[in-house]
Design a protein around this motif. Structure first.
Motif, PDB file in Angstrom:
ATOM      1  N   CYS A 130     -22.318 -57.584   8.699  1.00  0.00           N
ATOM      2  CA  CYS A 130     -23.515 -58.410   8.918  1.00  0.00           C
ATOM      3  C   CYS A 130     -23.904 -58.405  10.396  1.00  0.00           C
ATOM      4  O   CYS A 130     -25.090 -58.378  10.729  1.00  0.00           O
ATOM      5  CB  CYS A 130     -23.267 -59.851   8.474  1.00  0.00           C
ATOM      6  N   ALA A 131     -22.906 -58.441  11.280  1.00  0.00           N
ATOM      7  CA  ALA A 131     -23.200 -58.403  12.719  1.00  0.00           C
ATOM      8  C   ALA A 131     -23.870 -57.075  13.082  1.00  0.00           C
ATOM      9  O   ALA A 131     -24.831 -57.040  13.840  1.00  0.00           O
ATOM     10  CB  ALA A 131     -21.914 -58.605  13.517  1.00  0.00           C
ATOM     11  N   LEU A 132     -23.370 -55.984  12.497  1.00  0.00           N
ATOM     12  CA  LEU A 132     -23.981 -54.675  12.750  1.00  0.00           C
ATOM     13  C   LEU A 132     -25.402 -54.608  12.196  1.00  0.00           C
ATOM     14  O   LEU A 132     -26.313 -54.093  12.842  1.00  0.00           O
ATOM     15  CB  LEU A 132     -23.119 -53.568  12.111  1.00  0.00           C
ATOM     16  N   ARG A 148     -11.424 -62.113   8.448  1.00  0.00           N
ATOM     17  CA  ARG A 148     -11.966 -62.900   7.338  1.00  0.00           C
ATOM     18  C   ARG A 148     -12.633 -62.011   6.291  1.00  0.00           C
ATOM     19  O   ARG A 148     -13.406 -62.492   5.473  1.00  0.00           O
ATOM     20  CB  ARG A 148     -12.993 -63.894   7.865  1.00  0.00           C
ATOM     21  N   GLY A 149     -12.362 -60.717   6.331  1.00  0.00           N
ATOM     22  CA  GLY A 149     -12.968 -59.801   5.369  1.00  0.00           C
ATOM     23  C   GLY A 149     -14.441 -59.619   5.651  1.00  0.00           C
ATOM     24  O   GLY A 149     -14.864 -59.625   6.809  1.00  0.00           O
ATOM     25  N   VAL A 150     -15.218 -59.494   4.601  1.00  0.00           N
ATOM     26  CA  VAL A 150     -16.663 -59.271   4.746  1.00  0.00           C
ATOM     27  C   VAL A 150     -17.407 -60.192   3.773  1.00  0.00           C
ATOM     28  O   VAL A 150     -16.778 -60.866   2.955  1.00  0.00           O
ATOM     29  CB  VAL A 150     -17.034 -57.790   4.442  1.00  0.00           C
ATOM     30  N   GLU A 172     -23.455 -72.720   7.110  1.00  0.00           N
ATOM     31  CA  GLU A 172     -23.994 -71.428   7.558  1.00  0.00           C
ATOM     32  C   GLU A 172     -23.017 -70.294   7.247  1.00  0.00           C
ATOM     33  O   GLU A 172     -23.417 -69.212   6.806  1.00  0.00           O
ATOM     34  CB  GLU A 172     -24.283 -71.454   9.070  1.00  0.00           C
ATOM     35  N   ARG A 173     -21.726 -70.559   7.495  1.00  0.00           N
ATOM     36  CA  ARG A 173     -20.741 -69.503   7.240  1.00  0.00           C
ATOM     37  C   ARG A 173     -20.637 -69.189   5.750  1.00  0.00           C
ATOM     38  O   ARG A 173     -20.444 -68.037   5.354  1.00  0.00           O
ATOM     39  CB  ARG A 173     -19.380 -69.895   7.820  1.00  0.00           C
ATOM     40  N   THR A 174     -20.775 -70.227   4.912  1.00  0.00           N
ATOM     41  CA  THR A 174     -20.715 -70.005   3.460  1.00  0.00           C
ATOM     42  C   THR A 174     -21.892 -69.155   3.000  1.00  0.00           C
ATOM     43  O   THR A 174     -21.722 -68.211   2.218  1.00  0.00           O
ATOM     44  CB  THR A 174     -20.717 -71.351   2.705  1.00  0.00           C
ATOM     45  N   VAL A 175     -23.093 -69.482   3.514  1.00  0.00           N
ATOM     46  CA  VAL A 175     -24.283 -68.704   3.135  1.00  0.00           C
ATOM     47  C   VAL A 175     -24.096 -67.246   3.563  1.00  0.00           C
ATOM     48  O   VAL A 175     -24.401 -66.319   2.810  1.00  0.00           O
ATOM     49  CB  VAL A 175     -25.562 -69.313   3.754  1.00  0.00           C
ATOM     50  N   THR A 176     -23.569 -67.038   4.761  1.00  0.00           N
ATOM     51  CA  THR A 176     -23.298 -65.673   5.223  1.00  0.00           C
ATOM     52  C   THR A 176     -22.364 -64.958   4.261  1.00  0.00           C
ATOM     53  O   THR A 176     -22.602 -63.816   3.873  1.00  0.00           O
ATOM     54  CB  THR A 176     -22.668 -65.689   6.628  1.00  0.00           C
ATOM     55  N   ILE A 222     -28.800 -67.302   8.169  1.00  0.00           N
ATOM     56  CA  ILE A 222     -29.014 -68.560   8.892  1.00  0.00           C
ATOM     57  C   ILE A 222     -27.836 -68.818   9.827  1.00  0.00           C
ATOM     58  O   ILE A 222     -26.784 -68.201   9.715  1.00  0.00           O
ATOM     59  CB  ILE A 222     -29.194 -69.779   7.937  1.00  0.00           C
ATOM     60  N   GLY A 223     -28.034 -69.775  10.723  1.00  0.00           N
ATOM     61  CA  GLY A 223     -26.960 -70.134  11.651  1.00  0.00           C
ATOM     62  C   GLY A 223     -27.042 -69.317  12.921  1.00  0.00           C
ATOM     63  O   GLY A 223     -27.993 -68.544  13.125  1.00  0.00           O
ATOM     64  N   GLU A 224     -26.024 -69.493  13.737  1.00  0.00           N
ATOM     65  CA  GLU A 224     -25.997 -68.790  15.015  1.00  0.00           C
ATOM     66  C   GLU A 224     -26.076 -67.277  14.830  1.00  0.00           C
ATOM     67  O   GLU A 224     -25.529 -66.744  13.864  1.00  0.00           O
ATOM     68  CB  GLU A 224     -24.676 -69.120  15.735  1.00  0.00           C
ATOM     69  N   GLU A 225     -26.710 -66.612  15.760  1.00  0.00           N
ATOM     70  CA  GLU A 225     -26.763 -65.145  15.722  1.00  0.00           C
ATOM     71  C   GLU A 225     -25.322 -64.598  15.654  1.00  0.00           C
ATOM     72  O   GLU A 225     -24.457 -65.062  16.401  1.00  0.00           O
ATOM     73  CB  GLU A 225     -27.444 -64.608  16.986  1.00  0.00           C
TER      74      GLU A 225
END
Ligand SMILES: [Zn+2]
Ligand SMILES: [Zn+2]
Length: 257
Positions: free
Chosen positions: A23-25, A170-172, A239-243, A250-253
């Protein structure tokens, strides 16, 4: 399929230690692509033809709007509009022909659903729906993500430090778990494939369990009786759950500035 291998960005994403390195990439590629499409490259004839043909999805129109280059955005929209008008007019003709066929057919045929006009109307509807679902940015991002997934697996197979880092991560997110599994099934085999799938599933499962607890903790903080309870890791649990479930939106970049 062979891809160009670029390991540094993948390692960098892994070191962020977030919910999903892919997701970061993806976000990095997306931000670069949005800039690119408002920059000089969009004037290249090849790109222009593709923009005219595909246009942009809602998400990417929003991102283009935020860039405050209304002229660039409008120029792309204008030629895409002209291309789309041609297709839409043809779909409208199909729909109108269908409606005419339907209304002109004998009552018995219409009642039995055999007038044939409704098929035309549905075909036109399908064409219109397809016109509204293409996005050149989404396509470009997907292409890049195939390359990154390939690089990810290349690193996993060739760099034991990467392997250890992934197993301890934390995996992906779930959509990127699918991406990696599909790529791994094509590109890997034997013990290495088994190790990868196990690490992928175990790390991601552990992260889901942790998120469930964190998210519950977050909801409990809304009860005044828990006002003094420490937040722990709950503050950004939503935010982390949605990711994790849908990939980052959503949430921090996901990438540091
Ligand atoms: Zn992801
Ligand atoms: Zn898009």
């Amino acid at each position: 399929m062979r891809y160009h291998i670029d390991t540094i960005p993948v390692w960098d994403a892994m070191k962020l230690n977030g919910e999903c390195p892919l997701c970061a990439l993806r976000r990095k590629v997306e931000l670069m692509d949005v800039d690119r499409y408002l920059g000089a490259s969009v004037m290249e004839p090849d790109t222009r033809i593709q923009v005219n043909e595909k246009g942009f999805c809602q998400r990417h129109h929003k991102m283009l709007t935020e860039k405050k280059n209304k002229l660039g955005h409008a120029l792309m929209c204008h030629t895409h509009l002209k291309t789309t008008m041609k297709k839409a007019f043809s779909a409208f003709d199909t729909a109108k022909d269908g409606a005419r066929k339907e209304s002109g057919a004998p009552l018995m045929k219409r009642m039995m659903g055999k007038a044939g006009g409704k098929e035309d109307i549905l075909r036109a509807a399908k064409q219109l729906r397809e016109m509204g679902s293409t996005c050149i940015l989404c396509d470009s991002i997907d292409e890049n993500m195939q390359r990154y997934a390939y690089t990810f697996l290349h690193l996993y197979q060739n760099d034991s430090a990467f392997r250890r880092a992934f197993a301890a991560s934390r995996g992906v997110c779930l959509p990127d778990a699918a991406l990696l599994m599909e790529m791994a099934a094509c590109e890997m085999s034997g013990q290495m494939l088994k190790d990868l799938i196990e690490d992928l599933c175990n790390a991601t499962a552990a992260s889901l369990v942790k998120l469930e607890g964190d998210l519950e903790g977050f909801t409990l903080k809304f009860d005044y009786r828990n006002a003094d309870k420490p937040w722990g890791d709950s503050r950004d649990a939503l935010e982390r759950t949605v990711t994790k479930l849908r990939s980052w939106c959503i949430g921090e970049e996901p990438n540091p500035k």
